[in-house]
Design an enzyme around this catalytic site. Structure first.
Site, PDB file in Angstrom:
ATOM      1  N   GLN A 163     106.775  89.274  72.240  1.00 24.26           N
ATOM      2  CA  GLN A 163     107.540  90.527  72.325  1.00 24.26           C
ATOM      3  C   GLN A 163     107.228  91.226  73.643  1.00 24.26           C
ATOM      4  OE1 GLN A 163     107.008  93.329  69.064  1.00 24.26           O
ATOM      5  NE2 GLN A 163     108.657  94.653  69.829  1.00 24.26           N
TER       6      GLN A 163
ATOM      7  N   HIS B  45     117.119  88.901  67.880  1.00 21.17           N
ATOM      8  CA  HIS B  45     117.842  88.001  68.780  1.00 21.17           C
ATOM      9  C   HIS B  45     118.758  87.116  67.926  1.00 21.17           C
ATOM     10  CE1 HIS B  45     114.823  88.254  72.242  1.00 21.17           C
ATOM     11  NE2 HIS B  45     114.095  88.720  71.241  1.00 21.17           N
TER      12      HIS B  45
ATOM     13  N   HIS C 258     114.042  94.780  67.822  1.00 20.77           N
ATOM     14  CA  HIS C 258     115.331  94.142  68.100  1.00 20.77           C
ATOM     15  C   HIS C 258     115.339  92.751  67.507  1.00 20.77           C
ATOM     16  CE1 HIS C 258     112.557  93.272  71.385  1.00 20.77           C
ATOM     17  NE2 HIS C 258     113.163  92.107  71.505  1.00 20.77           N
TER      18      HIS C 258
ATOM     19  N   ASP D  46     121.921  89.422  76.042  1.00 17.94           N
ATOM     20  CA  ASP D  46     120.592  89.364  76.634  1.00 17.94           C
ATOM     21  C   ASP D  46     120.734  89.067  78.133  1.00 17.94           C
ATOM     22  OD1 ASP D  46     117.503  88.806  75.368  1.00 17.94           O
ATOM     23  OD2 ASP D  46     117.891  88.213  77.447  1.00 17.94           O
TER      24      ASP D  46
ATOM     25  N   ASN E 195     110.579  88.747  67.534  1.00 18.35           N
ATOM     26  CA  ASN E 195     109.229  88.570  68.057  1.00 18.35           C
ATOM     27  C   ASN E 195     108.438  89.828  67.721  1.00 18.35           C
ATOM     28  OD1 ASN E 195     109.818  86.051  69.272  1.00 18.35           O
ATOM     29  ND2 ASN E 195     110.773  87.106  71.007  1.00 18.35           N
TER      30      ASN E 195
ATOM     31  N   VAL F  89     109.592  93.955  74.760  1.00 21.76           N
ATOM     32  CA  VAL F  89     110.162  95.302  74.669  1.00 21.76           C
ATOM     33  C   VAL F  89     109.787  95.861  73.298  1.00 21.76           C
ATOM     34  CG1 VAL F  89     112.244  96.712  74.763  1.00 21.76           C
ATOM     35  CG2 VAL F  89     112.094  94.630  76.163  1.00 21.76           C
TER      36      VAL F  89
HETATM   37  P1  AMP Z   1     111.385  90.229  73.288  1.00 23.22           P
HETATM   38  O1  AMP Z   1     110.686  89.282  74.240  1.00 23.22           O
HETATM   39  O2  AMP Z   1     111.545  89.709  71.896  1.00 23.22           O
HETATM   40  O3  AMP Z   1     110.750  91.615  73.327  1.00 23.22           O
HETATM   41  O4  AMP Z   1     112.860  90.350  73.825  1.00 23.22           O
HETATM   42  C1  AMP Z   1     113.230  91.207  74.853  1.00 23.22           C
HETATM   43  C2  AMP Z   1     114.523  90.676  75.371  1.00 23.22           C
HETATM   44  O5  AMP Z   1     115.159  91.695  76.109  1.00 23.22           O
HETATM   45  C3  AMP Z   1     114.374  89.481  76.342  1.00 23.22           C
HETATM   46  O6  AMP Z   1     115.088  88.375  75.811  1.00 23.22           O
HETATM   47  C4  AMP Z   1     114.953  89.998  77.640  1.00 23.22           C
HETATM   48  O7  AMP Z   1     115.664  89.012  78.336  1.00 23.22           O
HETATM   49  C5  AMP Z   1     115.853  91.119  77.163  1.00 23.22           C
HETATM   50  N1  AMP Z   1     116.108  92.167  78.135  1.00 23.22           N
HETATM   51  C6  AMP Z   1     115.214  92.820  78.905  1.00 23.22           C
HETATM   52  N2  AMP Z   1     115.823  93.732  79.654  1.00 23.22           N
HETATM   53  C7  AMP Z   1     117.148  93.680  79.354  1.00 23.22           C
HETATM   54  C8  AMP Z   1     118.309  94.372  79.782  1.00 23.22           C
HETATM   55  N3  AMP Z   1     118.247  95.343  80.712  1.00 23.22           N
HETATM   56  N4  AMP Z   1     119.491  94.038  79.244  1.00 23.22           N
HETATM   57  C9  AMP Z   1     119.583  93.072  78.312  1.00 23.22           C
HETATM   58  N5  AMP Z   1     118.530  92.372  77.850  1.00 23.22           N
HETATM   59  C10 AMP Z   1     117.328  92.667  78.366  1.00 23.22           C
END
Ligand code: AMP
Length: 121
Positions: free
Chosen positions: A96, A104, A102, A32, A89, A98
Protein backbone atom coordinates in the site's frame (compact mmCIF):
# COMPACT_ATOMS: atom_id res chain seq x y z
CA UNK A 1 -1.04 19.83 12.88
CA UNK A 2 -3.46 18.47 10.32
CA UNK A 3 -2.45 15.30 8.47
CA UNK A 4 -1.24 15.98 4.97
CA UNK A 5 -3.87 15.28 2.32
CA UNK A 6 -3.39 12.09 0.35
CA UNK A 7 -3.22 12.18 -3.41
CA UNK A 8 -6.71 10.66 -3.53
CA UNK A 9 -8.15 13.37 -1.27
CA UNK A 10 -6.65 15.93 -3.66
CA UNK A 11 -8.24 14.12 -6.64
CA UNK A 12 -11.62 14.02 -4.87
CA UNK A 13 -11.34 17.75 -4.12
CA UNK A 14 -10.43 18.49 -7.74
CA UNK A 15 -6.97 19.79 -6.85
CA UNK A 16 -5.25 17.36 -9.18
CA UNK A 17 -6.68 15.86 -12.36
CA UNK A 18 -7.76 12.28 -12.88
CA UNK A 19 -9.50 10.23 -15.52
CA UNK A 20 -12.81 9.61 -13.79
CA UNK A 21 -14.99 6.73 -14.97
CA UNK A 22 -17.71 6.83 -12.34
CA UNK A 23 -18.84 8.99 -9.46
CA UNK A 24 -21.62 8.92 -6.93
CA UNK A 25 -22.18 10.52 -3.54
CA UNK A 26 -19.87 8.06 -1.78
CA UNK A 27 -17.16 7.04 -4.24
CA UNK A 28 -15.20 7.79 -7.38
CA UNK A 29 -13.60 5.40 -9.85
CA UNK A 30 -10.51 6.53 -11.74
CA UNK A 31 -7.94 5.05 -14.11
CA UNK A 32 -4.79 4.02 -12.30
CA UNK A 33 -1.92 6.26 -13.40
CA UNK A 34 0.51 3.34 -13.50
CA UNK A 35 -1.60 0.41 -14.72
CA UNK A 36 -0.49 -3.10 -13.81
CA UNK A 37 -2.95 -4.69 -16.23
CA UNK A 38 -4.69 -3.55 -19.44
CA UNK A 39 -7.68 -2.64 -17.29
CA UNK A 40 -6.67 -1.15 -13.95
CA UNK A 41 -9.02 1.19 -12.15
CA UNK A 42 -9.31 2.37 -8.57
CA UNK A 43 -12.49 2.56 -6.50
CA UNK A 44 -12.00 5.27 -3.91
CA UNK A 45 -14.42 6.27 -1.15
CA UNK A 46 -14.89 10.03 -0.86
CA UNK A 47 -14.61 9.72 2.90
CA UNK A 48 -11.02 10.24 4.00
CA UNK A 49 -11.41 8.55 7.34
CA UNK A 50 -10.28 5.01 6.45
CA UNK A 51 -6.53 4.94 5.72
CA UNK A 52 -6.36 1.13 5.56
CA UNK A 53 -9.03 -1.56 5.44
CA UNK A 54 -7.83 -2.62 8.89
CA UNK A 55 -8.85 0.82 10.21
CA UNK A 56 -12.50 0.33 9.21
CA UNK A 57 -15.13 -0.36 11.85
CA UNK A 58 -18.83 -1.16 12.07
CA UNK A 59 -19.77 2.43 11.24
CA UNK A 60 -18.23 1.87 7.78
CA UNK A 61 -20.20 -1.27 6.99
CA UNK A 62 -22.58 0.32 4.51
CA UNK A 63 -19.77 2.18 2.76
CA UNK A 64 -17.69 -0.99 2.42
CA UNK A 65 -20.67 -2.81 0.93
CA UNK A 66 -21.26 0.09 -1.42
CA UNK A 67 -17.68 -0.08 -2.69
CA UNK A 68 -18.20 -3.73 -3.64
CA UNK A 69 -21.42 -2.89 -5.46
CA UNK A 70 -19.58 -0.13 -7.33
CA UNK A 71 -16.90 -2.67 -8.27
CA UNK A 72 -19.55 -4.91 -9.82
CA UNK A 73 -21.24 -2.01 -11.59
CA UNK A 74 -17.98 -0.64 -13.00
CA UNK A 75 -16.88 -4.11 -14.09
CA UNK A 76 -20.05 -4.31 -16.17
CA UNK A 77 -19.51 -0.78 -17.48
CA UNK A 78 -15.98 -1.74 -18.57
CA UNK A 79 -17.14 -5.07 -20.00
CA UNK A 80 -14.85 -7.09 -17.73
CA UNK A 81 -17.50 -8.61 -15.47
CA UNK A 82 -16.65 -12.15 -16.69
CA UNK A 83 -13.09 -11.94 -15.32
CA UNK A 84 -11.59 -9.39 -13.02
CA UNK A 85 -9.64 -9.32 -9.81
CA UNK A 86 -10.36 -7.02 -6.90
CA UNK A 87 -7.34 -6.14 -4.77
CA UNK A 88 -6.93 -4.20 -1.55
CA UNK A 89 -3.38 -3.66 -0.36
CA UNK A 90 -3.42 -3.17 3.39
CA UNK A 91 -0.28 -1.65 4.88
CA UNK A 92 3.10 -0.74 3.44
CA UNK A 93 4.26 -4.34 3.85
CA UNK A 94 1.55 -5.42 1.42
CA UNK A 95 2.43 -2.71 -1.09
CA UNK A 96 0.00 0.00 0.00
CA UNK A 97 1.39 3.38 -1.02
CA UNK A 98 -1.64 5.66 -0.67
CA UNK A 99 -3.16 5.63 2.81
CA UNK A 100 -6.72 6.32 1.79
CA UNK A 101 -8.68 3.08 1.38
CA UNK A 102 -9.08 2.02 -2.25
CA UNK A 103 -9.90 -1.09 -4.27
CA UNK A 104 -8.09 -2.04 -7.45
CA UNK A 105 -9.99 -3.67 -10.32
CA UNK A 106 -7.54 -5.53 -12.56
CA UNK A 107 -8.65 -7.23 -15.76
CA UNK A 108 -7.89 -8.18 -19.35
CA UNK A 109 -4.78 -9.95 -18.28
CA UNK A 110 -4.24 -13.70 -17.93
CA UNK A 111 -4.82 -14.81 -14.36
CA UNK A 112 -2.75 -17.78 -13.28
CA UNK A 113 -5.02 -20.42 -11.90
CA UNK A 114 -4.83 -20.38 -8.14
CA UNK A 115 -2.66 -17.28 -8.04
CA UNK A 116 -3.29 -14.70 -5.35
CA UNK A 117 -2.14 -11.90 -7.57
CA UNK A 118 1.63 -12.12 -7.35
CA UNK A 119 1.85 -11.17 -11.02
CA UNK A 120 0.67 -7.70 -10.08
CA UNK A 121 3.19 -7.26 -7.34
P1 AMP B 1 -1.64 1.05 -3.47
O1 AMP B 1 -0.21 0.69 -3.82
O2 AMP B 1 -2.54 -0.13 -3.23
O3 AMP B 1 -1.69 2.06 -2.33
O4 AMP B 1 -2.23 1.73 -4.75
C1 AMP B 1 -2.04 3.07 -5.06
C2 AMP B 1 -2.31 3.19 -6.53
O5 AMP B 1 -2.54 4.54 -6.83
C3 AMP B 1 -1.13 2.75 -7.42
O6 AMP B 1 -1.57 1.70 -8.27
C4 AMP B 1 -0.76 4.01 -8.18
O7 AMP B 1 -0.38 3.75 -9.50
C5 AMP B 1 -2.04 4.81 -8.10
N1 AMP B 1 -1.88 6.25 -8.20
C6 AMP B 1 -1.00 7.04 -7.54
N2 AMP B 1 -1.17 8.31 -7.89
C7 AMP B 1 -2.19 8.35 -8.78
C8 AMP B 1 -2.86 9.38 -9.50
N3 AMP B 1 -2.50 10.67 -9.39
N4 AMP B 1 -3.86 9.03 -10.32
C9 AMP B 1 -4.24 7.75 -10.46
N5 AMP B 1 -3.67 6.72 -9.80
C10 AMP B 1 -2.65 7.02 -8.98
Amino acid sequence: MAEEKTIFAKIIDGEIPSEKLYEDDQAIVIQDINPQAPTHVLIIPKSTEIPRLADANESHQALLGHLLLVAGKVSRQLGVDEAFRLVINNGAGAGQTVFHLHLHILANKGFDEGSLGREFG
